[in-house]
Write an enzyme that holds these catalytic residues in place. Structure first.
Site, PDB file in Angstrom:
ATOM      1  N   ASP A 107     -14.543 -41.088   5.476  1.00 52.62           N
ATOM      2  CA  ASP A 107     -15.409 -40.391   6.428  1.00 52.62           C
ATOM      3  C   ASP A 107     -16.708 -39.923   5.789  1.00 52.62           C
ATOM      4  O   ASP A 107     -17.349 -39.013   6.296  1.00 52.62           O
ATOM      5  CB  ASP A 107     -14.667 -39.216   7.093  1.00 52.62           C
ATOM      6  CG  ASP A 107     -14.118 -38.234   6.078  1.00 52.62           C
ATOM      7  OD1 ASP A 107     -14.306 -38.447   4.865  1.00 52.62           O
ATOM      8  OD2 ASP A 107     -13.503 -37.244   6.512  1.00 52.62           O
ATOM      9  N   LYS A 158     -12.065 -23.801  -2.424  1.00 53.53           N
ATOM     10  CA  LYS A 158     -13.211 -23.050  -1.916  1.00 53.53           C
ATOM     11  C   LYS A 158     -12.914 -21.555  -1.919  1.00 53.53           C
ATOM     12  O   LYS A 158     -11.783 -21.126  -1.647  1.00 53.53           O
ATOM     13  CB  LYS A 158     -13.643 -23.522  -0.535  1.00 53.53           C
ATOM     14  CG  LYS A 158     -12.579 -23.520   0.502  1.00 53.53           C
ATOM     15  CD  LYS A 158     -13.123 -24.123   1.787  1.00 53.53           C
ATOM     16  CE  LYS A 158     -11.975 -24.433   2.710  1.00 53.53           C
ATOM     17  NZ  LYS A 158     -12.250 -25.346   3.757  1.00 53.53           N
ATOM     18  N   ASP A 215     -20.163 -35.820   4.746  1.00 54.50           N
ATOM     19  CA  ASP A 215     -18.917 -36.221   5.391  1.00 54.50           C
ATOM     20  C   ASP A 215     -19.060 -35.912   6.873  1.00 54.50           C
ATOM     21  O   ASP A 215     -19.519 -34.833   7.241  1.00 54.50           O
ATOM     22  CB  ASP A 215     -17.697 -35.619   4.683  1.00 54.50           C
ATOM     23  CG  ASP A 215     -17.146 -34.373   5.338  1.00 54.50           C
ATOM     24  OD1 ASP A 215     -16.578 -34.508   6.419  1.00 54.50           O
ATOM     25  OD2 ASP A 215     -17.298 -33.293   4.748  1.00 54.50           O
TER      26      ASP A 215
END
Ligand code: GTP
Length: 348
Positions: A107, A158, A215
């Site tokens: 993607d 993250k 993406d």
């Protein structure tokens, strides 16, 4: 060179667009998304692509077939989702993988230099080399710090606050067979969470990639990728755009309407008198009546927008839905496939 493309995700963040079309073949700038990736792989010497599919896999095979230019395409279909690394093990167990091969997240739209990544991989004698791309805002990605010689030092999830590097995993790997045997068979396995963290200090290198990378997995980034393609901010083989920077597909009827800037109309769309379509994507067979305004939105295949209706920024209207006359779909709203927004209604 051989490339395995991970194309079996459900694409939940792109719903409702991905309820009817698998994300890998979602039209982007008028073409099935993966054709951009296959062009890029071909430029870097890939002759054989293995598409790893599960979710709506028939749809992918029907659209892409078994050849793209001189490249052959094979399919490996999993009965249960195997994550990002499990499909590589499955392809290996079916005897499909060479000693060295590429793995790509299916993607990403990118023009990063795979040839240079492969050359670095050979030079360092790595077991795995990951393309790492710099991003301005790391808040929605994990980051991957490396030592001066390119060895990966950590995979950091993250987290809020300043990150130690702005380099993120671009989802483009060069792998040796020795990596595959580290992937447990017959279950879902993640490269990012299991396999690569266990390889730190054991031949895992980062390649500092430059160039374009995005993406397309969220509506915001899908539209951003569309605008970037239209404006030639990423290298591609798109046909020329019109004077508004837009692409209008064959069989569209738009006289009397204002199309653009930065819009894409699929095949056989019609937009009526005095209507405006700007910074928006209409997939095939969309009908927009007269005196409508569609701004920064995505209308899936077969959507009807009746006279005087409005669809606002970042609204996503699912396949076959109807936005009846005089109604308004507010910014950021998602309308499910086949739903009817009643005349005069306002949905948010
Ligand atoms: P979201 O549901 O919106 O997170 O999207 P996604 O399912 O595509 O997941 P994600 O974006 O994390 O996936 C990264 C890449 O791996 C995409 O190209 C997916 O198609 C692919 N992928 C994710 N899960 C699987 C899986 O279980 N099997 C296969 N073959 N590919 C997968």
């Amino acid at each position: 060179m051989q490339a395995l493309v991970l194309a079996g995700g459900e694409g939940t963040r792109l719903r409702p667009l991905t309820l009817s079309v698998p994300k890998p073949v979602m039209p982007l700038a008028g073409r099935p998304f993966l054709t951009f990736m296959l062009d890029w792989l071909s430029e870097h010497g890939v002759e054989e692509a293995i598409l790893s599919c599960g979710f709506l896999s028939d749809g992918v095979e029907k659209v892409l077939g078994h050849r793209h230019g001189s490249m052959t395409i094979e399919y490996v279909v999993e009965s249960e989702p195997l994550g990002t690394a499990g499909p590589v093990r499955l392809a290996h167990d079916r005897g499909l993988l060479a000693d060295r091969f590429l793995v790509l997240n299916g993607d990403a739209l990118t023009d990063l230099d795979l040839t240079a990544e492969i050359a670095q991989h050979e030079r360092t004698g790595a077991a795995a080399t990951l393309a790492l791309i710099a991003v301005d805002d790391t808040s929605s990605y994990g980051v991957v710090p490396t030592a001066a010689d390119g060895r990966v030092e950590a995979f950091l999830e993250k987290s809020p606050g300043p990150a130690p590097t702005n380099r993120i995993n671009a989802g483009a790997y060069v792998l040796e067979r020795e990596v595959v045997v580290r992937i447990p068979p017959e279950r879902a396995v993640s490269f990012e969470r299991e396999v690569f963290p266990s390889m730190i200090g054991e031949g895992l290198y980062g390649y500092m990639a430059a160039g374009y990378w995005i993406d397309i997995g969220t509506p915001e980034r899908y539209l951003e990728a569309t605008y970037d393609l239209l404006a030639d901010r990423v290298r591609s083989t798109l046909p020329p755009r019109d004077e508004t920077g837009s692409l209008v597909g064959e069989g569209c009827i738009t006289s009397g309407a204002r199309i653009g800037p930065m819009s894409v109309l699929g095949r056989h769309c019609s937009v009526g008198d005095e209507s405006v379509v700007e910074r928006s994507v209409l997939l095939d067979d969309v009908r927009v009546g007269s005196e409508c305004v569609v701004t920064g939105a995505v209308l899936a295949e077969g959507v009807r927008v009746e006279d005087g209706a409005r669809v606002d920024e970042m609204a996503i209207v699912g396949a076959g839905a109807t936005v009846a006359s005089g109604s308004r779909v507010a910014a950021g709203t998602r309308i499910e496939p086949g739903v009817r927004v009643d005349a005069g209604a306002r949905v948010r």
